[in-house]
Design a protein around this motif. Structure first.
Motif, mmCIF file in Angstrom:
data_model
loop_
_atom_site.group_PDB
_atom_site.id
_atom_site.type_symbol
_atom_site.label_atom_id
_atom_site.label_comp_id
_atom_site.label_asym_id
_atom_site.label_seq_id
_atom_site.Cartn_x
_atom_site.Cartn_y
_atom_site.Cartn_z
ATOM 1 N N LEU A 27 27.752 13.692 -33.888
ATOM 2 C CA LEU A 27 28.678 13.392 -32.799
ATOM 3 C C LEU A 27 28.555 14.404 -31.671
ATOM 4 C CD1 LEU A 27 31.833 12.406 -34.891
ATOM 5 C CD2 LEU A 27 30.350 10.847 -33.607
ATOM 6 N N ARG A 28 28.375 15.675 -32.014
ATOM 7 C CA ARG A 28 28.286 16.711 -30.989
ATOM 8 C C ARG A 28 26.987 16.614 -30.195
ATOM 9 N NH1 ARG A 28 30.792 21.104 -35.269
ATOM 10 N NH2 ARG A 28 32.984 20.491 -34.936
ATOM 11 N N GLY A 29 25.982 16.018 -30.816
ATOM 12 C CA GLY A 29 24.713 15.838 -30.108
ATOM 13 C C GLY A 29 24.597 14.494 -29.426
ATOM 14 N N ALA A 30 25.684 13.713 -29.427
ATOM 15 C CA ALA A 30 25.635 12.357 -28.884
ATOM 16 C C ALA A 30 26.741 12.108 -27.867
ATOM 17 C CB ALA A 30 25.752 11.347 -30.023
ATOM 18 N N GLN A 31 27.336 13.166 -27.331
ATOM 19 C CA GLN A 31 28.521 12.995 -26.491
ATOM 20 C C GLN A 31 28.234 12.196 -25.226
ATOM 21 O OE1 GLN A 31 31.045 16.568 -26.081
ATOM 22 N NE2 GLN A 31 29.855 17.498 -27.707
ATOM 23 N N LEU A 88 35.974 12.029 -28.199
ATOM 24 C CA LEU A 88 34.883 11.183 -27.719
ATOM 25 C C LEU A 88 35.370 9.806 -27.283
ATOM 26 C CD1 LEU A 88 32.219 12.101 -30.417
ATOM 27 C CD2 LEU A 88 32.101 12.636 -27.987
ATOM 28 N N GLY A 89 36.673 9.594 -27.345
ATOM 29 C CA GLY A 89 37.222 8.344 -26.859
ATOM 30 C C GLY A 89 37.434 7.278 -27.907
ATOM 31 N N PHE A 90 37.276 7.626 -29.197
ATOM 32 C CA PHE A 90 37.535 6.667 -30.268
ATOM 33 C C PHE A 90 38.997 6.817 -30.707
ATOM 34 C CE2 PHE A 90 32.975 7.464 -30.502
ATOM 35 C CZ PHE A 90 32.480 6.164 -30.494
ATOM 36 N N ASN A 91 39.779 5.809 -30.419
ATOM 37 C CA ASN A 91 41.215 5.914 -30.655
ATOM 38 C C ASN A 91 41.724 5.027 -31.783
ATOM 39 O OD1 ASN A 91 41.768 7.756 -28.455
ATOM 40 N ND2 ASN A 91 41.324 6.029 -27.089
ATOM 41 N N PHE A 92 40.859 4.122 -32.273
ATOM 42 C CA PHE A 92 41.286 3.170 -33.293
ATOM 43 C C PHE A 92 40.255 3.087 -34.415
ATOM 44 C CE2 PHE A 92 43.056 1.833 -29.238
ATOM 45 C CZ PHE A 92 44.408 1.760 -29.540
#
Length: 317
Positions: free
Chosen positions: A244-248, A284-288
């Motif tokens: 995730l940190r390498g895919a922001q 990262l904008g994933f809320n659900f």
């Protein structure tokens, strides 16, 4: 003796629901003659023990057959399930689950709700390619599958399978993480599905360590032309936060649905807490989230419960 036991496949891989396809006449005859001995053993065992939920002794039979097969050098076998064609690496016991998943695709049916013709599917930790193969048929000839698998023998199996599938595709023999360079991957002798870059998890038992390329998804995928909707599946045995940190930048630009397997054992060994994970994906904008098998409504990510010892397959939006 300990080394021998460490190299045997896990018991769960020999559940009846997973190995029963080997006694199907049409599928069994596609196996090499040597491995048809395994199907005969399976058939005989369940005839004698019809109520048994597992194939007792199956892991030792398969281990013996793999050692005998090593003399011939045969590795890749094509299986036509009737719906999908797959090239499996029979030296990896996980081929049993791959064919089972493609013959009885309950575990992947949810993909049809996420993917349409012309979409793009990214498979991070593809193993032998179950998800990539199913996705290829869903996105069709105008869609794209991008598969990442650092184990060279398995990425070759995925490449051979996708050659027979309808979608455009690329297969990358590398890991995705939070840096660009090289990294050690630890491959247990017993089971490829446990392989990964977190030594505390993947290196607990007898294993081989190999150096493989590692790249950030931002490096490899950021400049890709967007085709349709994007769906990204991640199964990386404790390296989830590194991915995730390498895919922001990539994730913010294509806003995909994210399928992610959370294994509580690899999370603990990688020092990933529930709070850390939720904070990262929220940022990262994933809320659900929702689970892949339950058909449940989306829930706020703050309600995610990662406690317990069972793996959780999640869809994040």
């Amino acid at each position: 003796m300990t080394r021998l036991l460490d190299s045997t496949p896990p018991d769960w891989l020999f559940q009846r629901s997973i190995v029963e396809w080997t006694i199907n006449d049409r599928l069994r005859t596609q196996l090499p003659y040597l491995y048809q001995l395994f199907s005969h053993y399976t058939q005989l065992f369940f005839k004698v023990s019809p109520s048994s939920p597992t194939l007792r002794g199956g892991k030792y039979v398969l281990q013996l057959l793999n050692r005998l097969n090593a003399v011939s050098g045969n590795r890749y076998v094509e299986i036509d399930t009737g719906t999908y064609e797959v090239i499996v690496d029979i030296t990896d016991p996980r081929f049993l689950k791959v064919v089972s998943e493609l013959s009885f695709p309950d575990e992947t049916q949810f993909l049809s709700e996420l993917l349409d013709e012309g979409d793009t599917f990214v498979d991070v930790g593809a193993n032998q390619g179950t998800y990539s193969i199913v996705a290829s048929h869903l996105v069709g000839e105008h869609g794209t599958v991008l598969a990442f698998e650092p184990q060279a023998s398995l990425s070759e199996a995925v490449r051979r399978s996708l050659e027979k599938a309808p979608a455009n595709y690329e297969v990358f023999t590398m890991a995705l993480g939070d840096r660009d360079g090289e990294v050690d991957i630890h491959v247990p002798s017993s089971y490829s599905g446990r392989a990964g870059i977190i030594e505390a998890y993947s290196g607990k038992r007898t294993h081989d360590t190999k150096q493989v390329p590692i790249r950030r998804a931002d490096t490899v995928l950021e400049s890709r032309e967007s085709k349709g909707n994007w769906v990204v599946k991640v199964d990386v045995e404790g390296a989830e936060l590194a991915f995730l940190r390498g895919a922001q930048t990539f994730l913010s630009s294509v806003t995909p649905s994210l399928i992610i397997e959370m294994n509580p054992h690899s999370m603990r060994d990688a020092n990933i807490t529930e709070d850390k994970f939720i904070k990262e994906i929220r940022g990262l904008g994933f809320n659900f989230f929702q689970h892949t098998k339950r058909g449940e409504a989306k829930k706020d990510i703050e309600k995610l419960d990662l406690s317990g010892d069972k793996k959780k397959d999640l869809i994040l939006n």
